[in-house]
Design a protein around this motif. Sequence first.
Motif, short mmCIF file in Angstrom:
data_model
loop_
_atom_site.label_atom_id
_atom_site.label_comp_id
_atom_site.label_asym_id
_atom_site.label_seq_id
_atom_site.Cartn_x
_atom_site.Cartn_y
_atom_site.Cartn_z
N TYR A 72 0.84 -1.18 0.00
CA TYR A 72 0.00 0.00 0.00
C TYR A 72 0.89 1.25 0.00
O TYR A 72 2.02 1.23 0.49
CB TYR A 72 -0.86 0.07 1.27
N GLN A 89 0.61 5.23 1.44
CA GLN A 89 -0.19 6.09 2.31
C GLN A 89 0.40 7.49 2.31
O GLN A 89 1.52 7.70 2.79
CB GLN A 89 -0.25 5.54 3.73
N GLY A 116 -1.72 11.90 6.31
CA GLY A 116 -3.07 12.21 6.72
C GLY A 116 -4.15 11.54 5.90
O GLY A 116 -5.33 11.92 5.97
N GLN A 117 -3.78 10.53 5.13
CA GLN A 117 -4.74 9.81 4.28
C GLN A 117 -4.75 8.33 4.63
O GLN A 117 -3.88 7.83 5.34
CB GLN A 117 -4.38 9.98 2.81
N GLY A 118 -5.74 7.62 4.10
CA GLY A 118 -5.76 6.18 4.27
C GLY A 118 -4.87 5.50 3.25
O GLY A 118 -4.53 6.07 2.22
N PRO A 119 -4.48 4.27 3.53
CA PRO A 119 -3.64 3.52 2.59
C PRO A 119 -4.40 3.23 1.29
O PRO A 119 -5.62 3.02 1.30
CB PRO A 119 -3.34 2.22 3.33
N LEU A 176 -4.17 0.62 -2.07
CA LEU A 176 -3.53 -0.61 -2.54
C LEU A 176 -2.75 -0.37 -3.83
O LEU A 176 -3.27 0.22 -4.79
CB LEU A 176 -4.59 -1.68 -2.78
N LEU A 233 3.48 0.80 2.88
CA LEU A 233 3.11 -0.21 3.85
C LEU A 233 3.01 -1.57 3.18
O LEU A 233 2.48 -1.69 2.09
CB LEU A 233 1.75 0.11 4.48
N PHE A 249 -0.42 -5.36 9.22
CA PHE A 249 0.44 -4.38 8.56
C PHE A 249 1.82 -4.31 9.23
O PHE A 249 1.95 -4.45 10.45
CB PHE A 249 -0.19 -2.99 8.62
N PRO A 280 5.33 -1.82 9.82
CA PRO A 280 5.46 -0.42 10.28
C PRO A 280 5.62 0.58 9.15
O PRO A 280 5.46 1.78 9.35
CB PRO A 280 6.70 -0.45 11.15
#
Lengths: 112, 112
Positions: A35, A37, A40-43, A45, A91, A103, A105
Amino acid sequence: EAGVVQSPRYKIIEKKQPVAFWCNPISGHNTLYWYRQNLGQGPELLIRYENEEAVDDSQLPKDRFSAERLKGVDSTLKIQPAELGDSAVYLCASSLVLNEQFFGPGTRLTVL
Amino acid sequence: TQLLEQSPQFLSIQEGENLTVYCNSSSVFSSLQWYRQEPGEGPVLLVTVVTGGEVKKLKRLTFQFGDARKDSSLHITAAQPGDTGLYLCAGWGSSNTGKLIFGQGTTLQVKP
């Protein structure tokens, strides 16, 4: 049980340079995900592997990104050449069953 | 394209206050998950909700899945500084593609 291992944790490079990230999933997990990221956002794919087969790479920018999962265990994600907009956290996740991902780190990439 | 929108994006509260984070979509999801991510770490799964109307509790956290399976909420009672982090909702598409779609996240800061 060891978790998902990623290296390096941090990487700073200049634009147009290549970079590679490594991921070792949880032992026995057949499915591996990469992923991206942004801050401040979501991961989001990039690619999903079932064993050594890439089953979903529709979001991978194939002109500069490549990935491999030889022998169906650990995986490498490469960017060549890197651009300023590639700065993000990368990620890796793995799963044994579809709805439970674990996940790592992440690797924080900064492109100058 | 299935999208998940979270609100609010940022929340800063005092210890002991209650809060609710919302996750909304115009699409139906077969299940929704909530993750919590701390700085420098990957997301950690908190809960999975599967059935429309389902309510799950995890200590001071209450998760609800909407009846129509298009939305979810996370309620925290008596927030603690240790609750600080990025809360992410994520959904598995109804087409069962194996792709987890994340919302953009809610950054929560709980001040002592």
